[in-house]
Design a protein around this motif. Structure first.
Motif, PDB file in Angstrom:
ATOM      1  N   ALA A  10       0.825  -1.203   0.000  1.00 33.49           N
ATOM      2  CA  ALA A  10       0.000   0.000   0.000  1.00 33.49           C
ATOM      3  C   ALA A  10       0.862   1.256   0.000  1.00 33.49           C
ATOM      4  N   THR A  11       1.926   1.273   0.773  1.00 34.33           N
ATOM      5  CA  THR A  11       2.787   2.452   0.876  1.00 34.33           C
ATOM      6  C   THR A  11       3.463   2.763  -0.448  1.00 34.33           C
ATOM      7  N   VAL A  12       4.038   1.741  -1.071  1.00 37.12           N
ATOM      8  CA  VAL A  12       4.743   1.990  -2.339  1.00 37.12           C
ATOM      9  C   VAL A  12       3.755   2.400  -3.434  1.00 37.12           C
ATOM     10  N   ALA A  13       2.600   1.730  -3.502  1.00 40.69           N
ATOM     11  CA  ALA A  13       1.585   2.081  -4.503  1.00 40.69           C
ATOM     12  C   ALA A  13       1.061   3.492  -4.279  1.00 40.69           C
ATOM     13  N   ALA A  14       0.718   3.826  -3.039  1.00 37.76           N
ATOM     14  CA  ALA A  14       0.177   5.154  -2.743  1.00 37.76           C
ATOM     15  C   ALA A  14       1.188   6.245  -3.051  1.00 37.76           C
ATOM     16  N   GLY A  15       2.462   5.954  -2.847  1.00 39.84           N
ATOM     17  CA  GLY A  15       3.500   6.927  -3.139  1.00 39.84           C
ATOM     18  C   GLY A  15       3.578   7.314  -4.607  1.00 39.84           C
ATOM     19  N   LEU A  16       3.066   6.475  -5.475  1.00 40.27           N
ATOM     20  CA  LEU A  16       3.085   6.778  -6.904  1.00 40.27           C
ATOM     21  C   LEU A  16       2.009   7.770  -7.300  1.00 40.27           C
ATOM     22  N   THR A  17       1.062   8.026  -6.400  1.00 36.93           N
ATOM     23  CA  THR A  17      -0.035   8.950  -6.723  1.00 36.93           C
ATOM     24  C   THR A  17       0.268  10.376  -6.267  1.00 36.93           C
ATOM     25  N   ASP A  18       1.360  10.571  -5.570  1.00 34.08           N
ATOM     26  CA  ASP A  18       1.704  11.913  -5.066  1.00 34.08           C
ATOM     27  C   ASP A  18       2.170  12.827  -6.176  1.00 34.08           C
TER      28      ASP A  18
END
Length: 150
Positions: free
Chosen positions: A142-150
């Motif tokens: 979740a952390t790595v995936a969510a970081g791509l939306t920043d």
């Protein structure tokens, strides 16, 4: 839409449990607009790496090192991807019977050479993954995936 590439070697039930938790975290409905691509380490290509915006890597620790499959992946993509992927975020998980130190050292060394940026702390487990371990894998995804939306 950003793409997260998950490259894994999953030869055991323990590695499979970790992989499934990582994928579940990366594909949680709360994270919108991230494409998640899964590739076995022996089938991941330079094109896969160049097309991705971030990476999650998974391996068992075999004989004190990462799996030969993940090492082969790095051998195939290192120079063709060296300049193009510098600065991209990544995370990783490692499962071992009793020690993961060598596998962690190898992954850290290669990703440092590639210039990738660690986006989350690695998840390292020995023995059968417990609830806390699989939750940590979910958080990693979740952390790595969510970081791509920043």
């Amino acid at each position: 839409m950003p793409t997260l590439l998950i490259v894994h070697h999953t030869p055991s039930p323990n590695c499979q449990a970790m992989f499934e938790a990582v994928v579940s975290g990366a594909t949680t409905p709360e994270i919108e607009d991230v494409r998640v691509v899964r590739r076995a380490a022996l089938s991941a290509t330079v094109s896969d790496v160049l097309a991705a915006d971030g990476y999650l890597l998974g391996t068992p620790a075999n004989l004190g090192y990462m799996s030969g499959a993940l090492k082969h992946f790095f051998d195939q993509i290192y120079y063709p991807c060296l300049d193009e992927t510098r600065g991209r975020p990544f995370g990783y998980y490692v499962h071992g019977g009793n020690d993961v130190t060598g596998a962690v050292r190898g992954i850290e060394s290669i990703t440092t050479g590639l210039g990738w940026r660690r986006a989350a702390d690695p998840v390292t487990l020995t023995g059968e993954p417990d609830r806390a371990g699989t939750e940590a894998c979910w958080e990693l995804g979740a952390t790595v995936a969510a970081g791509l939306t920043d």
